[in-house]
Write an enzyme that holds these catalytic residues in place. Sequence first.
Site, PDB file in Angstrom:
ATOM      1  CG  HIS A 122       6.273  22.075   3.081  1.00 25.54           C
ATOM      2  ND1 HIS A 122       7.556  22.484   2.820  1.00 25.54           N
ATOM      3  CD2 HIS A 122       6.150  20.829   2.538  1.00 25.54           C
ATOM      4  CE1 HIS A 122       8.185  21.553   2.135  1.00 25.54           C
ATOM      5  NE2 HIS A 122       7.371  20.540   1.952  1.00 25.54           N
ATOM      6  CG  ASP A 152       8.147  28.571   4.890  1.00 26.37           C
ATOM      7  OD1 ASP A 152       8.082  27.741   5.821  1.00 26.37           O
ATOM      8  OD2 ASP A 152       8.032  28.253   3.691  1.00 26.37           O
TER       9      ASP A 152
END
Length: 382
Positions: A122, A152
């Site tokens: 992540h 992200d």
Amino acid sequence: MALAGVRVIELAGLAPAPFCGMILADFGAKVIRVDRTKTGMSLDTQGRGKRSVAVNLKTPEGVTLLRKLCVQSDVVLEPYRKGVMEKLGLGPQELLKENPQLIYARLTGYGQSGSYATAAGHDINYIAVSGLLSRLGRSGEKPYAPLNLIADFAGGGLSCALGIVLALLERTKSGKGQVIDASMVEGAAYVSSFAWKSRSIGLWDRPRGQNMLDSGAPFYDTYETADGKHMAVGAIEPQFYTQLLRGLELDAGALPPQMSFTDWPELRRIFIECFASKSQAEWSRIFDGTDACVTPVLSLDEVSSHPHNQERASFMKDASGEESPRPAPVLSRTPAEPCLAADPVIGEHTVDVLNEYGFTSADIDQMLKAGVVECNPAKAKL
């Protein structure tokens, strides 16, 4: 709009790829999100302007259908780990053989090669491996990950959108498509190029949290006000720092020099006491119209009512009244025209899209009956 006429197939994912697809849709591309069948609801909160087709990729017919959609499009955007699309027979080598002009964007955490290429991760993992996380945080504290914005979205979705636009531009010259390997690790590192390349000039040569731009300097930090809110201070240059002191009613002659590192803790203590003496609104009135580089820290509920944001219409509301930022940047002739309708439900546009891609009504009915695709138009009206 700038991307009008560009067809994009976006394989449904989370966060980075949906953001990339939303950027393309905001600026005019026809983005079709390919969702899985037998899924209750989409977790894509960035579905603005997209249409949804629900395809069962566990069936050979579903894979064949997706292949046809991809090769008739300009861009394929896929967020899966390395090898997933190849197992379906839908990797870039296969699809580019059928459509040499196809732009195949692969947005992953670690990229398509390297020992971590197939590993899960992540945002926090990607900025850790990029080196950037080691520089984020207060002095004497552990590294701190600021939301999931850097890898992200900045290094992932936005970077990938840039890659797609660059490939589209290059295609106008060569007539050829290409594969985009968008690694969020490398995207995050690239976004932090300033930190890398300014170490030699003394901006980042001290430990984490002790440098000018990482909360080390008292003139580049946030301060709590009397009403429990905060002000942001970025008075780096001497002329701006002078106006900061003037607004705080501090005598520069009675203070340590601005760039005396050893005196920063004492300067910070003084600034903390000053800002705690007035409310955020009072400080805003004092510093508005100056070049002290002092601004209120606004909440998400407050930003659209700030005069500057109001004048520029920087935030907008969709049909349901939900507020979000207006697409940026603003182009003078071909600005974004974001869709204000509700985000698509899974399979909402299956029939319409398949019709556009040349499938007959009989073909579509057969696929619906066989469970190869799903269509949920009724849900869109709820």
